[in-house]
Design a protein around this motif. Structure first.
Motif, short mmCIF file in Angstrom:
data_model
loop_
_atom_site.label_atom_id
_atom_site.label_comp_id
_atom_site.label_asym_id
_atom_site.label_seq_id
_atom_site.Cartn_x
_atom_site.Cartn_y
_atom_site.Cartn_z
N UNK A 20 1.95 19.98 -15.47
CA UNK A 20 0.93 21.02 -15.61
C UNK A 20 1.53 22.38 -15.26
N UNK A 21 2.35 22.43 -14.20
CA UNK A 21 3.00 23.69 -13.80
C UNK A 21 3.96 24.15 -14.90
N UNK A 22 4.72 23.19 -15.47
CA UNK A 22 5.65 23.54 -16.56
C UNK A 22 4.89 24.07 -17.76
N UNK A 43 0.84 -1.21 0.00
CA UNK A 43 0.00 0.00 0.00
C UNK A 43 0.87 1.25 0.00
N UNK A 44 1.92 1.23 0.80
CA UNK A 44 2.83 2.38 0.86
C UNK A 44 3.50 2.59 -0.49
N UNK A 45 3.92 1.49 -1.13
CA UNK A 45 4.55 1.61 -2.44
C UNK A 45 3.54 2.14 -3.46
N UNK A 46 2.30 1.66 -3.38
CA UNK A 46 1.27 2.14 -4.31
C UNK A 46 1.00 3.62 -4.08
N UNK A 47 0.93 4.01 -2.80
CA UNK A 47 0.72 5.43 -2.50
C UNK A 47 1.90 6.26 -2.96
N UNK A 48 3.12 5.73 -2.77
CA UNK A 48 4.30 6.46 -3.21
C UNK A 48 4.28 6.61 -4.73
N UNK A 49 3.90 5.55 -5.44
CA UNK A 49 3.82 5.61 -6.90
C UNK A 49 2.75 6.61 -7.31
N UNK A 50 1.62 6.62 -6.61
CA UNK A 50 0.55 7.56 -6.92
C UNK A 50 1.02 8.99 -6.67
N UNK A 51 1.71 9.18 -5.55
CA UNK A 51 2.23 10.52 -5.22
C UNK A 51 3.21 10.97 -6.29
N UNK A 52 4.10 10.04 -6.71
CA UNK A 52 5.07 10.39 -7.77
C UNK A 52 4.35 10.72 -9.07
N UNK A 53 3.35 9.91 -9.41
CA UNK A 53 2.61 10.16 -10.65
C UNK A 53 1.89 11.51 -10.56
N UNK A 54 1.25 11.76 -9.41
CA UNK A 54 0.56 13.04 -9.23
C UNK A 54 1.55 14.20 -9.27
#
Length: 165
Positions: A114-116, A96-107
């Motif tokens: 989007x900022x660029x 779950x932590x890895x999935x959340x980390x991957x989601x955070x990285x993707x986001x």
């Protein structure tokens, strides 16, 4: 009677002795013997009860030892099951932590992109505005110089035209 021995006296003493022996037997020996027999029976009964209780205690001890062994094995099984459950939970938590980390990285990448894009768009807009302002200034200068040249030509033409007339 020679020697002064009276048989009747001897028999009487013998009879008294037998009565005394019988009386003592009935009054002392028999009750003491019965008391001793009862006491022996009582202690034999106590010994038998103690042996019986010892056998029960030994049986209980072996039963408790068996129960303790079963409880120890059950505890070991539950400990192993708990360890496996904890390992499973930790793996799930890690996943779950890895999935959340991957989601955070993707986001974060999406937000950075989007900022660029926003910054590039803003920069392009600023460049377009600067280019329009520069073009406007160049056109203004060109118009000012053309108008100035026209005015100069007009003033020269007036000056020249006024002399020719």
């Amino acid at each position: 009677m020679p020697l002064n021995i009276d048989i009747q006296q001897i028999l009487l003493h013998l009879f008294n002795f037998v009565i005394l022996g019988g009386g003592l037997y009935l009054l002392l020996y028999k009750p003491v013997k019965d008391f001793m027999d009862k006491r022996t029976t009582y202690y034999e009964k106590m010994d038998a009860d103690a042996d019986k209780k010892m056998a029960q205690a030994t049986d209980l001890e072996s039963a408790y030892n068996n129960k303790l062994a079963e409880a120890d094995s059950e505890i070991a099984q539950k400990k192993e099951a708990a360890a496996q459950e904890a390992e499973k939970a930790s793996r799930e938590t890690l996943q779950n932590a890895q999935a959340q980390a991957q989601k955070i990285l993707t986001d974060a990448k999406a937000n950075a992109e989007a900022e660029r894009a926003k910054i590039v768009s803003s920069a392009q807009q600023e460049i377009a505005d600067l280019a329009a302002a520069a073009a406007g200034k160049i056109v203004q200068q060109s118009m000012d110089s053309t108008y100035g040249a026209f005015l100069d030509a007009a003033q020269e033409g007036e000056a020249n035209g006024g002399q020719e007339n």
